[in-house]
Scaffold this motif. Structure first.
Motif, PDB file in Angstrom:
ATOM      1  N   UNK A  28       0.693  -1.203  -0.013  1.00 25.86           N
ATOM      2  CA  UNK A  28       0.082   0.032   0.098  1.00 25.86           C
ATOM      3  C   UNK A  28       0.746   1.130  -0.127  1.00 25.86           C
ATOM      4  N   UNK A  29       0.355   2.248  -0.648  1.00 22.56           N
ATOM      5  CA  UNK A  29       0.847   3.582  -0.838  1.00 22.56           C
ATOM      6  C   UNK A  29      -0.026   4.504  -0.381  1.00 22.56           C
ATOM      7  N   UNK A  30       0.454   5.280   0.688  1.00 24.66           N
ATOM      8  CA  UNK A  30      -0.399   6.495   1.113  1.00 24.66           C
ATOM      9  C   UNK A  30       0.309   7.468   1.846  1.00 24.66           C
ATOM     10  N   UNK A  31      -0.422   8.615   2.184  1.00 26.15           N
ATOM     11  CA  UNK A  31       0.331   9.451   2.822  1.00 26.15           C
ATOM     12  C   UNK A  31      -0.348  10.147   4.051  1.00 26.15           C
ATOM     13  N   UNK A  32       0.322  11.162   4.932  1.00 28.42           N
ATOM     14  CA  UNK A  32      -0.263  11.734   6.061  1.00 28.42           C
ATOM     15  C   UNK A  32      -0.834  10.785   7.209  1.00 28.42           C
ATOM     16  N   UNK A  33      -1.982  11.263   7.622  1.00 26.73           N
ATOM     17  CA  UNK A  33      -2.537  10.387   8.876  1.00 26.73           C
ATOM     18  C   UNK A  33      -2.990   8.937   8.562  1.00 26.73           C
ATOM     19  N   UNK A  34      -3.568   8.859   7.055  1.00 28.20           N
ATOM     20  CA  UNK A  34      -3.753   7.623   6.538  1.00 28.20           C
ATOM     21  C   UNK A  34      -2.519   6.623   6.656  1.00 28.20           C
ATOM     22  N   UNK A  35      -1.576   7.053   6.214  1.00 28.57           N
ATOM     23  CA  UNK A  35      -0.128   6.343   6.172  1.00 28.57           C
ATOM     24  C   UNK A  35       0.218   5.944   7.379  1.00 28.57           C
ATOM     25  N   UNK A  36       0.113   6.838   8.305  1.00 29.24           N
ATOM     26  CA  UNK A  36       0.541   6.387   9.854  1.00 29.24           C
ATOM     27  C   UNK A  36      -0.201   5.449  10.273  1.00 29.24           C
ATOM     28  N   UNK A  37      -1.705   5.621  10.121  1.00 29.37           N
ATOM     29  CA  UNK A  37      -2.671   4.466  10.568  1.00 29.37           C
ATOM     30  C   UNK A  37      -2.417   3.132  10.008  1.00 29.37           C
ATOM     31  N   UNK A  38      -2.046   3.136   8.796  1.00 29.29           N
ATOM     32  CA  UNK A  38      -1.784   1.724   8.020  1.00 29.29           C
ATOM     33  C   UNK A  38      -0.678   1.110   8.513  1.00 29.29           C
ATOM     34  N   UNK A  39       0.494   2.087   8.774  1.00 29.68           N
ATOM     35  CA  UNK A  39       1.789   1.577   9.112  1.00 29.68           C
ATOM     36  C   UNK A  39       1.594   1.178  10.737  1.00 29.68           C
ATOM     37  N   UNK A  40       0.933   1.531  11.305  1.00 23.02           N
ATOM     38  CA  UNK A  40       0.696   1.428  12.860  1.00 23.02           C
ATOM     39  C   UNK A  40      -0.247   0.158  13.177  1.00 23.02           C
ATOM     40  N   UNK A  41      -1.300   0.345  12.415  1.00 25.04           N
ATOM     41  CA  UNK A  41      -2.476  -0.625  12.913  1.00 25.04           C
ATOM     42  C   UNK A  41      -2.843  -1.480  11.707  1.00 25.04           C
ATOM     43  N   UNK A  42      -2.301  -1.506  10.700  1.00 29.21           N
ATOM     44  CA  UNK A  42      -2.793  -2.199   9.474  1.00 29.21           C
ATOM     45  C   UNK A  42      -4.108  -1.575   8.797  1.00 29.21           C
ATOM     46  N   UNK A  43      -4.363  -2.160   7.566  1.00 29.79           N
ATOM     47  CA  UNK A  43      -5.815  -1.703   6.840  1.00 29.79           C
ATOM     48  C   UNK A  43      -6.806  -2.396   7.536  1.00 29.79           C
ATOM     49  N   UNK A  44      -7.903  -1.694   8.103  1.00 24.17           N
ATOM     50  CA  UNK A  44      -9.227  -2.079   8.526  1.00 24.17           C
ATOM     51  C   UNK A  44     -10.246  -2.037   7.344  1.00 24.17           C
ATOM     52  N   UNK A  57       2.664  -4.556   3.925  1.00 22.32           N
ATOM     53  CA  UNK A  57       3.726  -3.380   3.424  1.00 22.32           C
ATOM     54  C   UNK A  57       3.172  -2.201   3.348  1.00 22.32           C
ATOM     55  N   UNK A  58       3.606  -1.061   3.868  1.00 21.88           N
ATOM     56  CA  UNK A  58       2.897   0.274   3.630  1.00 21.88           C
ATOM     57  C   UNK A  58       4.085   1.214   3.407  1.00 21.88           C
ATOM     58  N   UNK A  59       4.073   2.253   2.342  1.00 21.17           N
ATOM     59  CA  UNK A  59       5.262   3.121   2.348  1.00 21.17           C
ATOM     60  C   UNK A  59       4.623   4.509   1.747  1.00 21.17           C
ATOM     61  N   UNK A  60       5.368   5.397   2.002  1.00 19.23           N
ATOM     62  CA  UNK A  60       4.719   6.664   1.280  1.00 19.23           C
ATOM     63  C   UNK A  60       5.474   6.950   0.022  1.00 19.23           C
ATOM     64  N   UNK A  61       6.015   6.204  -0.601  1.00 17.96           N
ATOM     65  CA  UNK A  61       6.871   6.525  -2.056  1.00 17.96           C
ATOM     66  C   UNK A  61       7.586   5.283  -2.460  1.00 17.96           C
TER      67      UNK A  61
END
Length: 345
Positions: A28-44, A57-61
């Motif tokens: 997954x690629x995301x940014x901002x608060x969504x990126x932080x949430x995905x990295x910390x808690x996963x995709x719900x 795996x979650x990255x911002x670039x």
């Protein structure tokens, strides 16, 4: 194939989560608060089958993934106004064995409108368009709701500007194992232009709320008629209502999990989250552009484009303009154009 979801919001999160559930490798690629949430808690991911959390795996670039693989598929699911920046970042990313993503990897544009595949084709050799029929909402950072059932979505898929190939068929097969229907079609643009006509309602919904009133629905009918006149003048084919109904009928029901009414669509969600941007330039604005190119007046779509952008820029509340006021403004816009075009003595 590994699927890299560039823009893992509502649509991207639903596609990525469903592919992961079906056993496919997903990043997954995301940014901002969504990126932080995905990295910390996963995709719900909330679906009609329940709520599951996917730790992917979650990255911002691209740097976060290192060298890309030759079997990677890039799925572009950002709003069109963010496409250029995403393509600029991912196009030069190196691929194992040599070359760049733009040279070697397929790019799948899972977005509203028709502009992103054209933008992408300037950089990427292999571009695929998708007509996205997928009710999804970014509920909060890290949480996506995909309330369609029994199918999560229908994703017509094909090469841009036309044609099909083995890669499209492989991607479609993976999607169909993940609660989607994914017809591979040689004329995906026909489906995208038909969806564009439906998406002309997005700006109405964004500024005046979900379309339920007779006034609002009547205004949308006028806006759509303006769009159809433009596509006809531009000699652009689009899928008719009968063909669309046959392809989608009884395959997706909206099933909100808490019994509530349907929330707003993608443009409404942008205003509701206060992102400061909205996709109106690539929905109503596409009709405005074509109208100017082919000499067809588009006062209603011009009005909606301007209002939606103003609401986004000034961070006005979604749905805060009464429908009656919007209709009054629409009537004024049409009258002004009629007066301008009237013969002078």
């Amino acid at each position: 194939m590994r699927y890299i979801i560039i823009g893992a919001g509502a649509v991207g999160g639903a596609i990525g989560g469903r592919l992961a559930e079906a056993g496919h490798e997903v990043a997954l690629v995301a940014r901002g608060a969504h990126y932080e949430a995905l990295r910390t808690h996963g995709l719900r991911l909330m679906t009609s089958e329940g709520t599951r959390t996917h730790r992917l795996p979650t990255v911002d670039g691209p740097a976060g993934l290192g060298e890309l693989r030759a079997d990677d598929v890039l799925v572009l699911a950002v709003k069109t106004q963010d496409s250029e920046a995403a393509l600029e970042a991912w196009g030069p990313a190196p691929v194992a064995g040599g070359g760049t993503a733009a040279e070697r990897l397929p790019l799948v544009c899972a977005q509203n409108g028709v502009e992103s595949p054209r933008i992408a084709l300037r950089r990427f050799r292999r571009v695929y368009g998708v007509c996205v029929w997928l009710p999804a909402t970014l509920v909060e950072p890290g949480t996506v709701s995909a309330a369609g059932a029994p199918l999560t979505g229908i994703l017509h898929l094909g090469r841009h500007p036309h044609g099909t190939d083995e890669t499209a068929r492989r991607i479609a097969a993976d999607l169909e194992k993940a609660h989607f229907e994914a017809p591979v079609v040689p004329d995906v643009a026909r489906w995208q232009y038909a969806k564009l006509l439906g998406n002309l309602a997005n700006a109405i919904e964004a500024v005046s709320g979900v379309l339920t009133s007779e006034e609002g629905l009547a205004l949308y009918a006028r806006v759509r008629a303006e769009g159809e006149a433009v596509l006809t003048a531009a000699d652009i084919a689009y899928t008719g209502e009968e063909e669309q109904t046959k392809a989608r009928d009884n395959k997706i029901r909206f099933e909100p999990f808490d019994g509530s009414a349907r929330g707003g669509g993608s443009s409404w969600q942008s205003l509701d989250r206060g992102t400061g941007t909205i996709e109106a330039d690539y929905l109503n604005g596409e009709i405005v552009l074509l109208g100017r190119l082919h000499g067809v007046p588009t006062p209603l779509n011009e009005l909606l484009q301007r209002l939606a952008n103003t609401f986004a820029r000034e961070r006005r509340a979604a749905g805060s303009l009464p429908v009656a006021e919007l209709v009054r403004l629409a009537d004024e816009a049409v009258a002004f154009v009629q007066e301008e075009r009237a013969p002078r003595p």
